[in-house]
Design a protein around this motif. Structure first.
Motif, PDB file in Angstrom:
ATOM      1  N   CYS A  21       0.145  -0.258  11.139  1.00 53.03           N
ATOM      2  CA  CYS A  21       0.074  -0.967   9.673  1.00 53.03           C
ATOM      3  C   CYS A  21      -0.102  -2.447   9.977  1.00 53.03           C
ATOM      4  O   CYS A  21       0.383  -3.010  11.063  1.00 53.03           O
ATOM      5  CB  CYS A  21       1.463  -0.808   8.929  1.00 53.03           C
ATOM      6  N   ASN A  22      -0.764  -3.360   9.012  1.00 50.20           N
ATOM      7  CA  ASN A  22      -0.694  -4.555   9.050  1.00 50.20           C
ATOM      8  C   ASN A  22       0.243  -5.160   8.342  1.00 50.20           C
ATOM      9  O   ASN A  22       0.241  -6.685   8.344  1.00 50.20           O
ATOM     10  CB  ASN A  22      -2.059  -5.118   8.596  1.00 50.20           C
ATOM     11  N   PHE A  23       1.329  -4.723   7.843  1.00 49.19           N
ATOM     12  CA  PHE A  23       2.572  -5.028   6.986  1.00 49.19           C
ATOM     13  C   PHE A  23       3.568  -4.802   8.118  1.00 49.19           C
ATOM     14  O   PHE A  23       3.443  -3.915   8.999  1.00 49.19           O
ATOM     15  CB  PHE A  23       2.599  -4.453   5.990  1.00 49.19           C
ATOM     16  N   ARG A  24       4.823  -5.353   7.815  1.00 52.25           N
ATOM     17  CA  ARG A  24       5.995  -4.907   8.460  1.00 52.25           C
ATOM     18  C   ARG A  24       7.133  -4.689   7.498  1.00 52.25           C
ATOM     19  O   ARG A  24       8.160  -5.605   7.676  1.00 52.25           O
ATOM     20  CB  ARG A  24       6.325  -6.073   9.618  1.00 52.25           C
ATOM     21  N   CYS A  25       6.975  -4.007   6.483  1.00 53.30           N
ATOM     22  CA  CYS A  25       7.915  -3.828   5.375  1.00 53.30           C
ATOM     23  C   CYS A  25       9.238  -3.505   5.975  1.00 53.30           C
ATOM     24  O   CYS A  25       9.480  -2.779   6.850  1.00 53.30           O
ATOM     25  CB  CYS A  25       7.432  -2.770   4.444  1.00 53.30           C
ATOM     26  N   ILE A  65      -4.722  10.639   0.822  1.00 56.33           N
ATOM     27  CA  ILE A  65      -4.651  10.038   2.054  1.00 56.33           C
ATOM     28  C   ILE A  65      -3.632   8.706   2.198  1.00 56.33           C
ATOM     29  O   ILE A  65      -3.686   7.836   1.297  1.00 56.33           O
ATOM     30  CB  ILE A  65      -6.373   9.190   2.193  1.00 56.33           C
ATOM     31  N   THR A  66      -2.952   8.564   3.440  1.00 51.81           N
ATOM     32  CA  THR A  66      -1.995   7.674   3.251  1.00 51.81           C
ATOM     33  C   THR A  66      -1.861   7.153   4.970  1.00 51.81           C
ATOM     34  O   THR A  66      -2.682   7.295   5.823  1.00 51.81           O
ATOM     35  CB  THR A  66      -0.642   8.153   2.798  1.00 51.81           C
ATOM     36  N   GLY A  67      -0.661   6.702   5.208  1.00 53.32           N
ATOM     37  CA  GLY A  67      -0.568   6.160   6.635  1.00 53.32           C
ATOM     38  C   GLY A  67       1.049   5.756   6.657  1.00 53.32           C
ATOM     39  O   GLY A  67       1.789   5.998   5.886  1.00 53.32           O
ATOM     40  N   GLY A  68       1.247   4.774   7.600  1.00 55.22           N
ATOM     41  CA  GLY A  68       0.538   3.438   8.019  1.00 55.22           C
ATOM     42  C   GLY A  68      -0.372   3.022   7.021  1.00 55.22           C
ATOM     43  O   GLY A  68      -0.380   3.499   5.681  1.00 55.22           O
ATOM     44  N   GLU A  69      -1.151   2.327   7.380  1.00 57.86           N
ATOM     45  CA  GLU A  69      -2.160   1.593   6.403  1.00 57.86           C
ATOM     46  C   GLU A  69      -3.288   2.206   6.576  1.00 57.86           C
ATOM     47  O   GLU A  69      -4.240   1.991   7.463  1.00 57.86           O
ATOM     48  CB  GLU A  69      -2.178   0.213   6.469  1.00 57.86           C
ATOM     49  N   PRO A  70      -3.878   3.006   5.597  1.00 61.58           N
ATOM     50  CA  PRO A  70      -4.983   3.976   5.849  1.00 61.58           C
ATOM     51  C   PRO A  70      -6.385   2.997   5.789  1.00 61.58           C
ATOM     52  O   PRO A  70      -7.038   3.576   6.570  1.00 61.58           O
ATOM     53  CB  PRO A  70      -5.236   4.846   4.525  1.00 61.58           C
ATOM     54  N   LEU A  71      -6.558   1.893   5.107  1.00 60.75           N
ATOM     55  CA  LEU A  71      -7.804   1.130   5.006  1.00 60.75           C
ATOM     56  C   LEU A  71      -7.952   0.432   6.548  1.00 60.75           C
ATOM     57  O   LEU A  71      -8.822  -0.139   6.803  1.00 60.75           O
ATOM     58  CB  LEU A  71      -7.517  -0.099   4.013  1.00 60.75           C
ATOM     59  N   LEU A  72      -6.896   0.614   7.527  1.00 63.20           N
ATOM     60  CA  LEU A  72      -6.954   0.182   9.023  1.00 63.20           C
ATOM     61  C   LEU A  72      -7.906   1.058   9.610  1.00 63.20           C
ATOM     62  O   LEU A  72      -8.410   0.641  10.534  1.00 63.20           O
ATOM     63  CB  LEU A  72      -5.784  -0.135   9.879  1.00 63.20           C
ATOM     64  N   ARG A  73      -8.125   2.097   9.114  1.00 63.55           N
ATOM     65  CA  ARG A  73      -8.965   3.196   9.970  1.00 63.55           C
ATOM     66  C   ARG A  73     -10.355   2.826   9.535  1.00 63.55           C
ATOM     67  O   ARG A  73     -10.783   3.076   8.279  1.00 63.55           O
ATOM     68  CB  ARG A  73      -8.451   4.633   9.681  1.00 63.55           C
ATOM     69  N   GLU A  74     -10.996   2.683  10.694  1.00 62.87           N
ATOM     70  CA  GLU A  74     -12.618   2.436  10.287  1.00 62.87           C
ATOM     71  C   GLU A  74     -13.184   3.624   9.704  1.00 62.87           C
ATOM     72  O   GLU A  74     -12.724   4.968   9.962  1.00 62.87           O
ATOM     73  CB  GLU A  74     -13.312   2.333  11.587  1.00 62.87           C
TER      74      GLU A  74
END
Ligand code: SAM
Ligand code: SF4
Length: 321
Positions: A21-25, A65-74
């Motif tokens: 993830c690109n955040f650290r919530c 679709i989810t994650g972590g941050e799913p948009l980090l996956r190419e």
């Protein structure tokens, strides 16, 4: 059709495509984990898609679709397109922090994504910085506007926390209402990874704040959605997700797949079985067997708010919330 041993039909699969993830919530991943799952252990989109086909054939009708941050996956849009092309009628949605949404919304829409849930915990840049560990708000809000502009249906998730964003509950609701987006307040779920000082608002505390401003009626639960819904006089509905509540698990229809191929029957519990080996070997019958076993083993209820004070030992960024 997939049915668990409590006669609940399981037709909803949540796929976490990355734990990164690109955040650290503060309530999810306040610190960067000691180590990430090595890239070679992740299932490729082709492998995930093999399982998705199996799951759809077995009765799954909704995929998130989810994650972590799913948009980090190419190439996420390519994975979405694979699913869409196989089953255009599947309810195909994604949960994202929206940081990277401005540049990706159109591609996701074109690939077949129907709906988005975006996490917006605050409308104040300094509070967003305190919650997510970086200055994220402008990108998030631009991402939301772009998603709406390209025709994606957007819902908002907010986790209300004391001494953090509790004073913004009305503001975030109004932001959503003005844009005709529904909002779901999620009770903070205790887990071993969150920052110690987090204290979430429970649904009665939240409702007390909302009642000072609005009149609304209790509409109860709606189908298998985990939200408890409330309707205002003007018809606007908001939801509260109450994992600590007695009724939360009654209609549960979901299972979760991690990026490594662990198939998880319940967000709270550790029990999981891997479909990784079967899928990597192209053993479809083996994957079906694991899927049926996991559904059969789905526990009746989570243990949030249990008397023993135990909290969930699995990270939300791993299971996708
Ligand atoms: N990164 C994406 C995002 O934040 O929307 C998707 C993954 S995130 C784990 C999915 C959802 O779980 C988010 O709405 C987030 O607010 C929620 N969440 C994470 N940790 C939580 C916690 N401890 N209690 C309640 N909700 C949580
Ligand atoms: Fe990342 Fe979402 Fe967890 Fe925040 S809630 S740290 S955005 S995975």
């Amino acid at each position: 059709m997939l049915m668990d041993s409590y006669h609940r039909v399981v037709d909803y699969l949540r796929i976490s495509v990355t734990e990164r993830c690109n955040f650290r919530c503060q309530y999810c991943m306040p610190e960067k984990p000691f180590s990430w799952v090595p890239k070679e252990n992740l299932l490729t989109f082709e492998e995930l898609f093999l399982f998705v086909k199996v799951a759809i054939d077995e009765g799954i009708k909704k995929i998130r679709i989810t994650g972590g941050e799913p948009l980090l996956r190419e190439d996420l849009d390519k994975f979405i397109k694979m699913i869409y092309d196989y089953a255009p009628d599947i309810d195909l949605a994604m949960t994202t922090n929206a940081f990277l949404l401005k540049s990706t919304a159109q591609k996701l829409k074109d690939a077949g994504l129907k709906r988005l849930n975006v996490s917006i915990d605050t409308l104040k840049p300094e509070v967003a910085l305190a919650i997510a560990g970086k200055d994220v708000l402008a990108n998030v809000l631009e991402g939301v506007e772009e998603a709406r502009a390209v025709g994606l249906k957007v819902k908002v998730n907010m986790v209300p926390m004391k001494n953090m964003n509790a004073d913004e509950i009305i503001d975030v609701l109004e932001y959503c209402k003005e844009r005709n987006m529904s909002i779901r307040f999620i009770e903070y779920m205790e887990n071993r990874f969150a920052a110690k000082e987090i204290s979430g608002l429970k649904s009665d505390e939240l409702l007390a704040i909302l009642r000072e401003r609005y009149e609304f009626i209790d509409e109860g639960f709606d189908g298998s959605s985990p939200s408890h819904y409330y309707k205002m006089k003007d018809g606007y509905r908001f939801g509260i997700i109450e994992p600590y509540g007695d009724d939360f698990c009654k209609q549960c229809n979901r299972i979760r797949l991690t990026a490594e191929g662990q198939l998880i029957p319940c967000l709270y519990f550790d029990e999981a079985l891997s479909i990784g080996k079967a899928i990597k070997e192209g053993n479809i019958a083996g994957a079906v067997e694991v899927l049926r076993e996991v559904v059969k083993n789905k526990p009746e209820k989570n243990r949030w708010g249990g008397e023993d004070g135990e909290v969930s030992s699995r990270a939300f960024y791993e299971t996708g919330g």
